[in-house]
Structures are given as structure tokens and as C-alpha cells.
Design an enzyme around this catalytic site. Structure first.
Site, short mmCIF file in Angstrom:
data_model
loop_
_atom_site.label_atom_id
_atom_site.label_comp_id
_atom_site.label_asym_id
_atom_site.label_seq_id
_atom_site.Cartn_x
_atom_site.Cartn_y
_atom_site.Cartn_z
N HIS A 1 -11.21 24.38 28.21
CA HIS A 1 -10.65 23.74 29.40
C HIS A 1 -11.73 23.18 30.32
CE1 HIS A 1 -11.94 27.01 32.04
NE2 HIS A 1 -11.59 27.83 31.05
N GLY A 2 -11.32 22.33 31.25
CA GLY A 2 -12.25 21.77 32.23
C GLY A 2 -12.68 22.79 33.26
N GLU A 3 -13.71 22.45 34.01
CA GLU A 3 -14.24 23.36 35.03
C GLU A 3 -13.17 23.69 36.07
OE1 GLU A 3 -18.25 23.20 37.59
OE2 GLU A 3 -16.59 22.03 38.46
N THR A 4 -13.09 24.98 36.46
CA THR A 4 -12.14 25.42 37.47
C THR A 4 -12.86 25.89 38.74
OG1 THR A 4 -12.12 27.77 36.87
CG2 THR A 4 -10.69 26.29 35.59
N LEU A 5 -12.06 26.19 39.76
CA LEU A 5 -12.62 26.71 41.00
C LEU A 5 -13.34 28.03 40.78
CD1 LEU A 5 -12.91 26.46 44.07
CD2 LEU A 5 -10.69 27.61 44.30
N ARG B 1 -4.97 26.42 33.88
CA ARG B 1 -6.16 25.57 33.73
C ARG B 1 -6.18 24.87 32.38
NH1 ARG B 1 -7.64 30.99 33.50
NH2 ARG B 1 -9.10 31.72 31.90
N GLU C 1 -7.40 33.34 27.37
CA GLU C 1 -8.72 33.94 27.43
C GLU C 1 -8.58 35.47 27.32
OE1 GLU C 1 -11.62 34.09 26.71
OE2 GLU C 1 -12.73 32.91 28.19
#
Length: 263
Positions: free
Chosen positions: A41-45, A90, A117
Site C-alpha cells: 500500500h501507499g504511505e500512510t499517516l 489503507r 498485515e
């Protein structure tokens, strides 16, 4: 003479039919090959804050959305027979962004808990530094830095996750084998189902550690666990009942998309 010619034509027809069947079967076998594009997945907070993110979740950052969009643009021209995602937000957001960037309006996203995950139990949302220092001390290292130095030489991921499960005060954490079993069972089931449907390309969006566990021993050449960049691709082929890993953590599709976005 005429009978001889008829017999010769009949034999030729039979041979042609046999050859046609043989080549058709070979073609079908080739078409039944399944190619997985397995994406982190893309970068998260929480990624940006360097906090533990397993079953806990956070939205993509602007950079994360940009990376997912770039990946989608970089994957244009590759048709996906099916699209799967972890059920965590996410991963869903990343998958939808990729599909939208590819302009595949008819693509249906199928979410699965098997692609989640690893669960880190009581460490969820905590600082990564805290969890990894605890793991290091449990495994008799002086610090997380010393553990990471050793992990570059040997695959300590199994030991690390086993330690998390032992240290988790909520008793919810998974160990390496837990994650590997659920992800690999899912991957094989989808591979066999897609093969029966004629094969094709399959997009899968999951998570860094889960992907490492999924691919840890599926091919004859076992790749060592490695950090996977956000929006990177692991390409895996399933053919004649066997998996082979083509690439790990490939960011070239995303970079290709970023170049296209800048033009």
C-alpha cells in the site's frame, strides 16, 4: 491409384488434427499462467509518524496517494483479470487509486482479511522504536540497531515476530507462521482458481510484512525478507502448480508513472 491418394489424404488429415490438438493444448497451458502483481500500500499517516501499523489503520498521506496514482499510471497497458485487496482501509484506498488511475471503471475490488498485515497486539499504534527495542532485548541483542545489523545478514524476521507474540500483553499478536499460513493459503487458492479460469494477470494490494511472509518459501529459490517500499511491486508467476518470484520490491512502475505525471 485413387484409393492410395485417398488414404494419403486421410492420414494427413489425422496428423494435422493431432498436431492442431497438441498446439491448442500447449496454447491453453500457456494461457493458464497466472501472473501476480503484489503491491504494498501507499504511505500512510502512521508510516510517516514511524508508528506500529498492523491491524490498526490510517489514511494515505498526500505522498501516499501520489505514489499509488503513479503506480496505477505505470501499470497502464497491463490488464488485470481480477483485483484483490486487504480489507484494511489503507490497502483499499491504494487499490481504488490504482484502478482509477488505470481508468478501469469495470474493475471489481475483492477484499480479504487474509491479506491483512500482521497483528502486533498491544504494540499497535506505539512507536516502532519501542517495539523493536523490546524485540531486540528479548532476543538478547543490546539494541534494535544491533538486531537490524544482524537482520541484513540473516533472516531474523521469524524470530522477531515470534518475540512480539510472546511480549504482547493483549495476547492478540500473530507470529510469523500465523501470517505465512493465512497469506499463502489465500495465494494458492486464488492461483488455482485463476488457472482454472484460463489464467491472466492478478493485482493484489497488501502490506510489507505480510507480503514478505507470503513469499518467504513459495519458490525453489527463497528470497531473504527485505523492506518493501510503499507502492512497490513483487511480481510472482504461477505455472503448472508452482510459484516463481520474478522481482521483489520493484519501484520501476511507480517511477514510470511519476515521469508520465510530470510531462
Amino acid at each position: 491409384m485413387i484409393n492410395t491418394i485417398k488414404r494419403a489424404l486421410l492420414v494427413s488429415a489425422v496428423l494435422f488434427s493431432s498436431l492442431h490438438t497438441c498446439f491448442s493444448q500447449e496454447k491453453d497451458n500457456n494461457n493458464s499462467t497466472v501472473v501476480f502483481y503484489i503491491v504494498r500500500h501507499g504511505e500512510t499517516l502512521l508510516n510517516a509518524l514511524d508508528r506500529v501499523q498492523g491491524w490498526s489503520d490510517a489514511p494515505l498521506t498526500p505522498e501516499g496517494k501520489k505514489g499509488a496514482k503513479a503506480l496505477g499510471i505505470g501499470l497502464k497497458g497491463i490488464h488485470f483479470a481480477s483485483v484483490y485487496t486487504s480489507d484494511l482501509g489503507r490497502a483499499r484506498e491504494t487499490t481504488q487509486t490504482i484502478v482509477d488511475a488505470k481508468n478501469e471503471k469495470d474493475a471489481q475490488l475483492v477484499a480479504s482479511t487474509a491479506l491483512r498485515e500482521s497483528c502486533f497486539g498491544s504494540y499497535e499504534g506505539d512507536h516502532n522504536k519501542k517495539m523493536w527495542n523490546d524485540i531486540a532485548l528479548y532476543l538478547h541483542y543490546t539494541s534494535a540497531v544491533a538486531l537490524f545489523a544482524d537482520m541484513r545478514k540473516t533472516n531474523k524476521l521469524t524470530d522477531a515476530l515470534d518475540a512480539v507474540k510472546k511480549l504482547d500483553t493483549l495476547h492478540l499478536a500473530e507470529n510469523f507462521e500465523d501470517v505465512r499460513t493465512r497469506t499463502q493459503n489465500w495465494l494458492r487458492a486464488i492461483a488455482e482458481r485463476t488457472t482454472k479460469s484460463g489464467g491472466g494477470n492478478v493485482l493484489v494490494v497488501s502490506h510489507g510484512l505480510a507480503i514478505n511472509a507470503m513469499l518467504s518459501n513459495i519458490s525453489e529459490t527463497h528470497p531473504a525478507a527485505k523492506p518493501l517500499a510503499n507502492a512497490s511491486v513483487c511480481k510472482v508467476v504461477f505455472e503448472q502448480g508452482k510459484f516463481s518470484i520474478v522481482s521483489l520490491g520493484d519501484t520501476s512502475y511507480m517511477e514510470k508513472g511519476k515521469q508520465a505525471m510530470e510531462q
